[in-house]
Design an enzyme around this catalytic site. Structure first.
Site, PDB file in Angstrom:
ATOM      1  N   TRP A 161       0.836  -1.211   0.000  1.00 40.80           N
ATOM      2  CA  TRP A 161       0.000   0.000   0.000  1.00 40.80           C
ATOM      3  C   TRP A 161       0.863   1.249   0.000  1.00 40.80           C
ATOM      4  O   TRP A 161       0.500   2.257  -0.615  1.00 40.80           O
ATOM      5  CB  TRP A 161      -0.986  -0.024   1.176  1.00 40.80           C
ATOM      6  CG  TRP A 161      -1.932  -1.184   1.068  1.00 40.80           C
ATOM      7  CD1 TRP A 161      -1.999  -2.260   1.898  1.00 40.80           C
ATOM      8  CD2 TRP A 161      -2.914  -1.413   0.040  1.00 40.80           C
ATOM      9  NE1 TRP A 161      -2.963  -3.136   1.462  1.00 40.80           N
ATOM     10  CE2 TRP A 161      -3.536  -2.650   0.332  1.00 40.80           C
ATOM     11  CE3 TRP A 161      -3.319  -0.706  -1.093  1.00 40.80           C
ATOM     12  CZ2 TRP A 161      -4.547  -3.192  -0.468  1.00 40.80           C
ATOM     13  CZ3 TRP A 161      -4.319  -1.240  -1.891  1.00 40.80           C
ATOM     14  CH2 TRP A 161      -4.924  -2.457  -1.581  1.00 40.80           C
ATOM     15  N   ASP A 190      -1.515   6.608   6.402  1.00 43.52           N
ATOM     16  CA  ASP A 190      -2.600   5.753   5.943  1.00 43.52           C
ATOM     17  C   ASP A 190      -2.861   4.764   7.080  1.00 43.52           C
ATOM     18  O   ASP A 190      -2.062   3.870   7.326  1.00 43.52           O
ATOM     19  CB  ASP A 190      -2.160   5.032   4.658  1.00 43.52           C
ATOM     20  CG  ASP A 190      -3.153   3.954   4.216  1.00 43.52           C
ATOM     21  OD1 ASP A 190      -4.216   3.803   4.862  1.00 43.52           O
ATOM     22  OD2 ASP A 190      -2.854   3.261   3.224  1.00 43.52           O
ATOM     23  N   LYS A 231     -12.518  -1.635   7.620  1.00 44.05           N
ATOM     24  CA  LYS A 231     -11.891  -2.593   8.548  1.00 44.05           C
ATOM     25  C   LYS A 231     -12.383  -2.335   9.970  1.00 44.05           C
ATOM     26  O   LYS A 231     -13.119  -3.148  10.522  1.00 44.05           O
ATOM     27  CB  LYS A 231     -10.372  -2.530   8.439  1.00 44.05           C
ATOM     28  CG  LYS A 231      -9.887  -3.003   7.050  1.00 44.05           C
ATOM     29  CD  LYS A 231      -8.730  -2.227   6.604  1.00 44.05           C
ATOM     30  CE  LYS A 231      -8.351  -2.270   5.153  1.00 44.05           C
ATOM     31  NZ  LYS A 231      -8.404  -3.465   4.391  1.00 44.05           N
TER      32      LYS A 231
HETATM   33  C1  LIG Z   1      -3.329  -0.075   4.487  1.00 43.47           C
HETATM   34  C2  LIG Z   1      -4.249   0.031   3.315  1.00 43.47           C
HETATM   35  N1  LIG Z   1      -4.210   1.129   2.548  1.00 43.47           N
HETATM   36  C3  LIG Z   1      -5.012   1.270   1.485  1.00 43.47           C
HETATM   37  C4  LIG Z   1      -5.901   0.288   1.106  1.00 43.47           C
HETATM   38  C5  LIG Z   1      -6.777   0.495  -0.087  1.00 43.47           C
HETATM   39  O1  LIG Z   1      -8.017   0.869   0.371  1.00 43.47           O
HETATM   40  P1  LIG Z   1      -9.281   1.099  -0.564  1.00 43.47           P
HETATM   41  O2  LIG Z   1      -9.651  -0.233  -1.122  1.00 43.47           O
HETATM   42  O3  LIG Z   1     -10.285   1.647   0.402  1.00 43.47           O
HETATM   43  O4  LIG Z   1      -8.915   2.078  -1.600  1.00 43.47           O
HETATM   44  C6  LIG Z   1      -5.989  -0.870   1.873  1.00 43.47           C
HETATM   45  C7  LIG Z   1      -6.949  -1.918   1.506  1.00 43.47           C
HETATM   46  O5  LIG Z   1      -7.006  -2.993   2.042  1.00 43.47           O
HETATM   47  C8  LIG Z   1      -5.131  -1.008   2.998  1.00 43.47           C
HETATM   48  O6  LIG Z   1      -5.172  -2.104   3.748  1.00 43.47           O
END
Ligand SMILES: Cc1ncc(COP(=O)(O)O)c(C=O)c1O
Length: 360
Positions: free
Chosen positions: A103, A172, A196
């Site tokens: 991520w 994030d 989550k």
């Molecule tokens: C730490 C983290 N950042 C970003 C994301 C991406 O999130 P989204 O699907 O809401 O764009 C996730 C998805 O699991 C994640 O675990």
């Protein structure tokens, strides 16, 4: 299946049963108003009360100091990968990023796509992302430092946040928001997809220091602008109303559990039970380094991929869903967010002991 399953999904993930029951009870006729929250105008008095209460509860639960704004976005955390540099990284300047997993890489790549200058000051990629990088210094003049506080795929989590001086720290926190107490005043901006620890997918929470909100340039899309969406109290356009309503209920549930201090205690206990059962065996092998282990996503391996497949299939038969590791890394991952009850962990740990006996 007549009962609810033990849900170890990484996201969308478990929601507290009492919240789902309240949603069910309110579904057709919210508080005697004769309609569902889904059918309400986002400009109505009733919805206004819901969104204001969600914001206020978020501030209360996280002990967010004055001078910060809680804003609801759409587009997931992924939109924030782009929104952060669009709003806060001026062309010709640079921002620091720590690369601690997939991520983080996506956040870096979105900033680069916009032609922004990204400075990766630390990375654990050479170590297959099995630890959280430490011992780096933020670069003087950086517009911000971006980190991923919990790496959902690799099962690693910051135990301490880096000191950044005057450089705003941006995190994030999609997979660990509200799993523990944190000092929000250390951050310039925190964002998290709700799916989550906060509610259903489709809503993203942004907590932003108000002075940073004003930095948004005029020439970016309105839906990405902190100044526009924040300035209009998340009501610039039609917000994800039903998601915001469920977030409010989950925040009330968190309060009812005794707040983040109490939840953190329970979360640490849950994680310890699982890590102990991994560490006390020569059959299971944890993938994250001990000093970087996540209390939200516990990742481990079995002696072979065949055994891992068998483990996931047998666990499902016993009422435990979602234990397969992320497709990019394989192995096993138990996501044990706030709403996953202790009973689920006890059941999993019992199953792990039996499985080892039969296959070890
Ligand atoms: C730490 C983290 N950042 C970003 C994301 C991406 O999130 P989204 O699907 O809401 O764009 C996730 C998805 O699991 C994640 O675990």
């Amino acid at each position: 299946m007549s009962e609810r399953i033990f849900n170890f999904n990484a996201g969308p993930a478990a929601i507290p049963q009492s919240v789902l029951e309240e949603v069910r009870d309110d579904l057709l006729n919210y508080k005697g108003e004769g309609l569902s929250v889904m059918e309400m105008s986002h400009r109505s008095k009733s919805f206004d009360a819901i969104i204001k209460s969600a914001e206020a509860l978020m501030k209360e639960v996280m002990e967010i100091p004055d001078g910060y704004k809680v804003v609801f976005f759409q587009g997931g955390a992924t939109l924030q990968f782009a929104a952060v540099p669009m709003n806060l990284l001026t062309d010709g300047k640079f921002a620091d990023y720590v690369n601690s997993g997939s991520w983080s890489k996506k956040a870096i790549s979105e900033a680069k796509k916009l032609g922004k200058t990204v400075n990766v000051i630390a990375s654990s990629e050479d170590d297959n992302f099995t630890h959280i990088p430490k011992g780096y210094k933020v670069t003087p003049g950086a517009e911000y430092l971006h980190i991923t506080s919990n790496n959902t795929i690799f099962g690693t989590q910051y135990q301490e946040f880096p000191a950044t001086g005057n450089v705003p720290l941006i995190a994030d926190m999609s997979s660990d928001i509200n799993c523990r107490k944190i000092d929000v005043s250390k951050f310039g901006l925190i964002y998290a997809g709700a799916q989550k620890n906060l509610g259903p997918s489709g809503t993203t929470i942004v907590i932003i220091r108000e002075d940073l909100m004003k930095r948004s340039p005029e020439n970016i899309p309105s839906m990405c602008s902190y100044n526009i969406i924040g300035g209009k109290d998340s009501l610039y356009n039609t917000p994800p109303t039903f998601g915001i309503y469920i977030i409010k209920l989950i925040l009330e549930w968190i309060k009812g559990q005794g707040g983040l201090g109490k939840l953190e205690e329970i979360n640490r206990k849950k994680a310890k039970m699982l890590y102990d059962s991994i560490d006390n065996s020569d059959f299971y092998r944890g993938t994250a380094k001990e000093d970087s282990r996540s209390i939200m996503n516990v990742t481990f391996r079995l002696p072979s991929e065949e055994l891992e497949q068998k483990f996931v299939a047998e666990a499902l038969q016993k009422g435990m869903l979602g234990l397969k590791g992320h497709r990019s890394v394989g192995g096993i991952r138990a996501s044990i967010y706030n709403a996953v009850p202790m009973k689920a962990i006890e059941t999993l740990v019992g199953f792990m002991a039996d499985f080892k006996k039969q296959n070890g």
